[in-house]
Write an enzyme that holds these catalytic residues in place. Structure first.
Site, mmCIF file in Angstrom:
data_model
loop_
_atom_site.group_PDB
_atom_site.id
_atom_site.type_symbol
_atom_site.label_atom_id
_atom_site.label_comp_id
_atom_site.label_asym_id
_atom_site.label_seq_id
_atom_site.Cartn_x
_atom_site.Cartn_y
_atom_site.Cartn_z
ATOM 1 N N SER A 47 0.830 -1.194 0.000
ATOM 2 C CA SER A 47 0.000 0.000 0.000
ATOM 3 C C SER A 47 0.874 1.258 0.000
ATOM 4 C CB SER A 47 -0.958 -0.052 1.191
ATOM 5 O OG SER A 47 -1.972 0.909 1.085
ATOM 6 N N ASP A 160 -5.326 -3.680 -2.507
ATOM 7 C CA ASP A 160 -4.305 -3.341 -1.513
ATOM 8 C C ASP A 160 -3.548 -4.554 -0.969
ATOM 9 O OD1 ASP A 160 -3.238 -2.435 1.205
ATOM 10 O OD2 ASP A 160 -4.115 -0.581 0.466
#
Length: 326
Positions: A47, A160
């Site tokens: 991320s 993510d």
């Protein structure tokens, strides 16, 4: 471990964890390490950890940091274009801005070994992105479910990396790191989301007693985070009253934004603990970011400063454990 090993000839890896806006702290962590002669040769991230790590690996950290420090909530409102499919935010504008600040480079050509973690939305499998365009890897790794729309890559929808490997120590070792420094942004988050908006008394006391913490007056949510959270709460209230009527009993409930944010925090914290218990890093850096929300991107200066302090605390702790002066 002996901190001198981190400045020797052995390969040092840096595993940068997920955490949305808290990821700005990674910039401070990198500065703190470099100032102490610790230069990672392997950098991996999930991320926002992937974003900051990729920018560093490409040699573009100074200009990226300048851009981060200039951000305010007005910029964020302009960058975050709303979407009704895949996530609340398409984030097309912010990614276009990010792309202009990055070299048009393949991961394989970067001067430092780099990889990003993403999650295959269909299978739930962890995806290690070690080749291809840097920007595309970062876009996939940062697609926070429910908030940022997924990224399409090689016929897969990727989201993510924090869903499966929030602090990718294992990926650093797979890329040849002999010593791994891990940065966990989520270790201090629980127990705060559903309290009153005022600063909790015990947090205020900590801030007054510990000179390393920001003053209690600085512990607040960003204007953009409050605005989005309020909008989502208003929408939920409107739907509730349309379905149940105006006389429905009102309960004090957390907003949709709060539920989503805290659920992600719980999940990533639990996964991080489990993963690092099985594959512990040689040094763990834990910035104190309990007062940061997912969308506090306008608070880069505070997060960067805390990243530097976290490095100092981690190295001082190791020195103390070894019996040498801190």
């Amino acid at each position: 471990m002996d901190p001198n090993q981190l400045t020797g000839s052995q390969t040092v890896g840096l595993a940068l964890g997920s955490g949305a806006a808290r990821g700005w702290a990674h910039i401070g962590v990198i500065h703190g390490l470099l100032e102490r002669g610790i230069r990672p040769q392997v950098v991996c991230g999930s991320s926002m950890g992937a974003v900051v790590g990729g920018v560093y690996a490409a040699g573009a950290l100074p200009s990226f940091e300048e851009w981060a420090l200039r951000l305010d909530w007005r910029d964020l409102v302009g960058y975050f274009d709303l979407s009704m499919r895949g996530g609340l935010i398409k984030a097309r504008r912010i990614f276009e801005t990010m792309a202009s600040a990055l070299p048009d480079a393949d991961i394989e050509s970067l001067p430092c070994r780099f990889a990003a973690v993403a999650t295959d939305l269909a299978t739930g499998r962890e995806v290690w992105i070690r080749r291809g365009k840097l920007f595309e890897a970062l876009r996939a790794s940062v697609a926070l479910p429910g908030l940022v729309t997924p990224a399409s890559q090689d016929g897969r929808w990727l989201v993510d990396g924090g869903l499966v490997n929030p602090v990718p120590v294992s990926l650093c070792r797979a890329l040849g790191a002999q010593h791994v420094i891990a940065v966990d942004l989520n270790s201090t988050l629980l127990g705060r989301r559903f309290r009153a908006e005022a600063v909790p008394e015990e947090m205020a006391e900590d801030a007054n007693e510990d000179p390393e913490l920001e003053p209690a007056s600085a512990l607040r949510d960003s204007a953009f985070g409050r605005a989005l959270g309020g909008a989502l709460q208003d929408l939920a209230e409107e739907l509730r009253h349309r379905l149940l009527g105006d006389d429905a009993e009102r309960e004090v409930l957390p907003s949709v934004y709060e539920v989503m944010a805290n659920s992600l925090n719980i999940m990533q914290m639990r996964i991080s603990r489990s993963r690092m218990a099985g594959d512990p890093p040689d040094l763990l850096v834990t910035p104190r970011l309990a007062d940061f929300g997912l969308l506090d991107f306008d608070r880069a200066e505070e997060a960067i400063a805390e990243g530097r302090r976290a490095v100092a605390r981690a190295l001082a702790s190791v020195d103390t454990d070894l019996g040498s002066p801190a």
